[in-house]
Motif scaffolding. Structure first.
Motif, PDB file in Angstrom:
ATOM      1  N   GLU A 243      17.986  19.554   1.303  1.00  0.00           N
ATOM      2  CA  GLU A 243      18.186  18.193   0.817  1.00  0.00           C
ATOM      3  C   GLU A 243      17.970  18.172  -0.691  1.00  0.00           C
ATOM      4  OE1 GLU A 243      19.383  14.808   0.181  1.00  0.00           O
ATOM      5  OE2 GLU A 243      19.534  15.537   2.242  1.00  0.00           O
ATOM      6  N   SER A 244      19.060  17.975  -1.416  1.00  0.00           N
ATOM      7  CA  SER A 244      19.037  18.098  -2.864  1.00  0.00           C
ATOM      8  C   SER A 244      18.512  16.845  -3.568  1.00  0.00           C
ATOM      9  CB  SER A 244      20.443  18.406  -3.379  1.00  0.00           C
ATOM     10  OG  SER A 244      21.331  17.355  -3.037  1.00  0.00           O
ATOM     11  N   CYS A 245      18.582  15.696  -2.875  1.00  0.00           N
ATOM     12  CA  CYS A 245      18.142  14.420  -3.457  1.00  0.00           C
ATOM     13  C   CYS A 245      18.895  14.089  -4.749  1.00  0.00           C
ATOM     14  CB  CYS A 245      16.641  14.402  -3.702  1.00  0.00           C
ATOM     15  SG  CYS A 245      15.649  14.609  -2.209  1.00  0.00           S
ATOM     16  N   THR A 246      20.156  14.520  -4.834  1.00  0.00           N
ATOM     17  CA  THR A 246      20.952  14.147  -5.999  1.00  0.00           C
ATOM     18  C   THR A 246      21.218  12.648  -6.026  1.00  0.00           C
ATOM     19  OG1 THR A 246      22.941  14.710  -4.730  1.00  0.00           O
ATOM     20  CG2 THR A 246      22.064  16.394  -6.212  1.00  0.00           C
ATOM     21  N   ARG A 247      21.146  12.014  -4.871  1.00  0.00           N
ATOM     22  CA  ARG A 247      21.193  10.558  -4.764  1.00  0.00           C
ATOM     23  C   ARG A 247      19.832  10.102  -4.257  1.00  0.00           C
ATOM     24  NH1 ARG A 247      25.879   7.316  -3.875  1.00  0.00           N
ATOM     25  NH2 ARG A 247      25.479   5.397  -5.040  1.00  0.00           N
ATOM     26  N   PRO A 248      19.269   9.048  -4.788  1.00  0.00           N
ATOM     27  CA  PRO A 248      17.947   8.621  -4.317  1.00  0.00           C
ATOM     28  C   PRO A 248      17.912   8.471  -2.798  1.00  0.00           C
ATOM     29  CG  PRO A 248      18.596   7.348  -6.239  1.00  0.00           C
ATOM     30  CD  PRO A 248      19.793   8.163  -5.849  1.00  0.00           C
ATOM     31  N   LEU A 249      16.904   9.067  -2.170  1.00  0.00           N
ATOM     32  CA  LEU A 249      16.816   9.033  -0.708  1.00  0.00           C
ATOM     33  C   LEU A 249      16.866   7.608  -0.163  1.00  0.00           C
ATOM     34  CD1 LEU A 249      14.135  11.728   0.195  1.00  0.00           C
ATOM     35  CD2 LEU A 249      16.546  11.732   0.833  1.00  0.00           C
ATOM     36  N   TYR A 250      16.182   6.701  -0.858  1.00  0.00           N
ATOM     37  CA  TYR A 250      16.107   5.341  -0.336  1.00  0.00           C
ATOM     38  C   TYR A 250      17.435   4.603  -0.472  1.00  0.00           C
ATOM     39  CZ  TYR A 250      11.187   6.523  -0.798  1.00  0.00           C
ATOM     40  OH  TYR A 250       9.976   7.157  -0.733  1.00  0.00           O
ATOM     41  N   TYR A 251      18.331   5.080  -1.326  1.00  0.00           N
ATOM     42  CA  TYR A 251      19.606   4.392  -1.514  1.00  0.00           C
ATOM     43  C   TYR A 251      20.404   4.370  -0.214  1.00  0.00           C
ATOM     44  CZ  TYR A 251      24.250   3.195  -3.202  1.00  0.00           C
ATOM     45  OH  TYR A 251      25.473   2.587  -3.370  1.00  0.00           O
ATOM     46  N   MET A 252      20.546   5.545   0.430  1.00  0.00           N
ATOM     47  CA  MET A 252      21.323   5.612   1.670  1.00  0.00           C
ATOM     48  C   MET A 252      20.686   4.775   2.777  1.00  0.00           C
ATOM     49  SD  MET A 252      22.015   8.304  -0.312  1.00  0.00           S
ATOM     50  CE  MET A 252      20.878   9.638   0.069  1.00  0.00           C
TER      51      MET A 252
ATOM     52  N   ASP B  83       0.811  -1.218   0.000  1.00  0.00           N
ATOM     53  CA  ASP B  83       0.000   0.000   0.000  1.00  0.00           C
ATOM     54  C   ASP B  83       0.845   1.269   0.000  1.00  0.00           C
ATOM     55  OD1 ASP B  83       0.928  -0.179   2.616  1.00  0.00           O
ATOM     56  OD2 ASP B  83      -0.941   0.528   3.512  1.00  0.00           O
ATOM     57  N   THR B  84       2.168   1.133  -0.080  1.00  0.00           N
ATOM     58  CA  THR B  84       3.053   2.291  -0.109  1.00  0.00           C
ATOM     59  C   THR B  84       3.925   2.268  -1.351  1.00  0.00           C
ATOM     60  OG1 THR B  84       4.962   3.342   0.971  1.00  0.00           O
ATOM     61  CG2 THR B  84       4.636   1.009   1.393  1.00  0.00           C
ATOM     62  N   SER B  85       4.257   3.438  -1.851  1.00  0.00           N
ATOM     63  CA  SER B  85       5.173   3.543  -2.987  1.00  0.00           C
ATOM     64  C   SER B  85       6.543   2.969  -2.656  1.00  0.00           C
ATOM     65  CB  SER B  85       5.313   4.998  -3.422  1.00  0.00           C
ATOM     66  OG  SER B  85       5.854   5.789  -2.368  1.00  0.00           O
ATOM     67  N   HIS B  86       6.880   2.898  -1.359  1.00  0.00           N
ATOM     68  CA  HIS B  86       8.171   2.334  -0.946  1.00  0.00           C
ATOM     69  C   HIS B  86       8.303   0.879  -1.375  1.00  0.00           C
ATOM     70  CE1 HIS B  86       8.670   5.439   2.553  1.00  0.00           C
ATOM     71  NE2 HIS B  86       8.327   5.988   1.411  1.00  0.00           N
ATOM     72  N   ALA B  87       7.176   0.160  -1.435  1.00  0.00           N
ATOM     73  CA  ALA B  87       7.211  -1.253  -1.813  1.00  0.00           C
ATOM     74  C   ALA B  87       7.629  -1.441  -3.264  1.00  0.00           C
ATOM     75  CB  ALA B  87       5.841  -1.896  -1.582  1.00  0.00           C
ATOM     76  N   VAL B  88       7.578  -0.365  -4.034  1.00  0.00           N
ATOM     77  CA  VAL B  88       8.046  -0.385  -5.418  1.00  0.00           C
ATOM     78  C   VAL B  88       9.400   0.321  -5.540  1.00  0.00           C
ATOM     79  CG1 VAL B  88       7.587   0.506  -7.726  1.00  0.00           C
ATOM     80  CG2 VAL B  88       5.752  -0.588  -6.430  1.00  0.00           C
ATOM     81  N   ALA B  89       9.522   1.475  -4.875  1.00  0.00           N
ATOM     82  CA  ALA B  89      10.731   2.290  -5.008  1.00  0.00           C
ATOM     83  C   ALA B  89      11.974   1.568  -4.487  1.00  0.00           C
ATOM     84  CB  ALA B  89      10.545   3.611  -4.259  1.00  0.00           C
ATOM     85  N   MET B  90      11.831   0.813  -3.415  1.00  0.00           N
ATOM     86  CA  MET B  90      13.001   0.125  -2.866  1.00  0.00           C
ATOM     87  C   MET B  90      13.437  -1.056  -3.738  1.00  0.00           C
ATOM     88  SD  MET B  90      12.402   0.459   1.236  1.00  0.00           S
ATOM     89  CE  MET B  90      11.966   2.060   1.924  1.00  0.00           C
ATOM     90  N   PRO B  91      12.526  -1.948  -4.146  1.00  0.00           N
ATOM     91  CA  PRO B  91      12.948  -2.994  -5.083  1.00  0.00           C
ATOM     92  C   PRO B  91      13.531  -2.437  -6.384  1.00  0.00           C
ATOM     93  CG  PRO B  91      10.839  -3.568  -4.113  1.00  0.00           C
ATOM     94  CD  PRO B  91      11.129  -2.156  -3.695  1.00  0.00           C
ATOM     95  N   LYS B  92      13.052  -1.276  -6.819  1.00  0.00           N
ATOM     96  CA  LYS B  92      13.585  -0.661  -8.041  1.00  0.00           C
ATOM     97  C   LYS B  92      15.087  -0.417  -7.894  1.00  0.00           C
ATOM     98  CE  LYS B  92      12.994   3.358 -11.068  1.00  0.00           C
ATOM     99  NZ  LYS B  92      12.700   2.602 -12.294  1.00  0.00           N
ATOM    100  N   LEU B  93      15.515   0.039  -6.711  1.00  0.00           N
ATOM    101  CA  LEU B  93      16.933   0.296  -6.474  1.00  0.00           C
ATOM    102  C   LEU B  93      17.720  -0.988  -6.221  1.00  0.00           C
ATOM    103  CD1 LEU B  93      16.805   3.466  -4.176  1.00  0.00           C
ATOM    104  CD2 LEU B  93      17.160   3.353  -6.644  1.00  0.00           C
ATOM    105  N   ILE B  94      17.020  -2.054  -5.939  1.00  0.00           N
ATOM    106  CA  ILE B  94      17.686  -3.317  -5.639  1.00  0.00           C
ATOM    107  C   ILE B  94      17.902  -4.156  -6.892  1.00  0.00           C
ATOM    108  CG2 ILE B  94      17.402  -5.525  -4.423  1.00  0.00           C
ATOM    109  CD1 ILE B  94      15.967  -3.907  -2.187  1.00  0.00           C
ATOM    110  N   GLN B  95      16.890  -4.240  -7.764  1.00  0.00           N
ATOM    111  CA  GLN B  95      17.001  -5.233  -8.836  1.00  0.00           C
ATOM    112  C   GLN B  95      16.387  -4.860 -10.178  1.00  0.00           C
ATOM    113  OE1 GLN B  95      15.029  -7.586  -5.918  1.00  0.00           O
ATOM    114  NE2 GLN B  95      13.646  -8.485  -7.406  1.00  0.00           N
TER     115      GLN B  95
END
Length: 301
Positions: free
Chosen positions: A244-253, A13-25
């Motif tokens: 916070e410039s978000c030049t690197r994806p927030l979820y990456y760190m 139910d959250t965009s995080h469930a898509v955004a995080m796997p996107k950065l993983i695989q």
């Protein structure tokens, strides 16, 4: 543990469930933004007021396209995984699903906010202790690059921070989305907040967080903006302005910290810090209704 840690995601139910796997695989993610040590294998889907069935269908289609099996069966979702990420947008469901996951003997990342109430956050911690389950919870803003750089190597007496706030589909909007800005405050000023005075205005809320030793935190939660930033004053009277410039994806760190935690069991955020964030959020929410300062850790909690 093997080179790739197999992760099950709980919640769709959250965009995080898509955004995080996107950065993983996701093969379309640039290599410099990939978290190569994790592999999301399965995701548990269930109904939530925070997302429509059609929206979840779209997310499921994307996850399946990058190799994630989406299921409505809990046992199937958690089978054959090394660790769990509870990416549940509805904070009122955190206690229920953490309680189901804790006995599995797997390390858990609990996405923001800790819970819907301080009492339920404490219950989650009690469940973790009962089952000896290693976990941590955090907003991605705690690890954001510009926040981290601004806070590094200094002790601060005051912080004026700002960030967006949305309207929660259920429960408190301050708790649900204000967590990002309060998480920055707790990282920058540390523990010890005693009370919060929070007032509503035409664009959201403004909160004053006070500390017995004279530290001061001011937080603006605005519906009209999408950026995070702040002005910090250190013990030498010097001021630091950051955005916070978000030049690197927030979820990456944050995912870097999640992977390290899954491998080592060493939590990057002390539970005491996370409980204080939850306590400040609840105090702010109560104050916005009572129109008076509210204690961060009330005596009856």
């Amino acid at each position: 543990m093997q080179s790739k840690i197999k992760v099950a995601i709980i919640g769709l139910d959250t965009s995080h469930a898509v955004a995080m796997p996107k950065l993983i695989q996701d093969p379309e993610t640039p290599p410099e933004n990939r978290i190569s040590g994790l592999q999301v294998t399965r995701c548990l889907r269930f109904a939530s007021p925070f997302q429509t069935a059609e929206g979840m269908d779209d997310r499921q289609k994307y996850l399946e396209s990058i190799g994630v099996t989406v299921t409505e069966n809990f046992d199937e979702a958690v089978a054959d995984c090394d660790a769990l990420m509870l990416n549940i947008n509805d904070p009122s469901l955190h206690l229920e699903y953490f309680t189901r996951c804790a006995p599995l003997g797997k390390r858990i990342f609990l996405d923001k906010p800790f819970a819907d109430t301080l009492a339920n956050a404490r219950r989650i911690d009690a469940v973790a202790r009962e089952h000896n389950t290693a976990y941590f919870t955090s907003s991605s803003l705690r690890f954001a690059a510009d926040v981290t750089a601004a806070a590094a190597g200094k002790t601060f007496t005051a912080a004026h921070l700002w960030g967006p706030v949305g309207t929660a589909a259920s429960g408190s909007s301050i708790v649900w989305y204000g967590v990002h800005t309060f998480e920055m405050l707790q990282k920058i000023l540390g523990r010890g907040a005693s009370q919060v005075m929070c007032v509503a205005d035409s664009d959201g809320w403004q909160a004053l967080v006070t500390y017995p030793d004279g530290r001061r935190g001011v937080i603006e939660l605005s519906r009209s903006r999408r950026d995070y930033g702040g002005m910090l004053r250190d013990t030498d009277g010097r001021e630091t302005l950051f955005h916070e410039s978000c030049t690197r994806p927030l979820y990456y760190m944050m995912l870097e910290q999640v992977e390290k935690f899954f491998r080592t069991g060493i939590v990057p955020v002390a539970i005491e810090d996370s409980l204080e964030v939850m306590a400040m959020l609840e105090a702010a929410d109560k104050s916005a209704l009572s129109l008076r300062p509210e204690a961060v850790f009330p005596d009856n909690c």
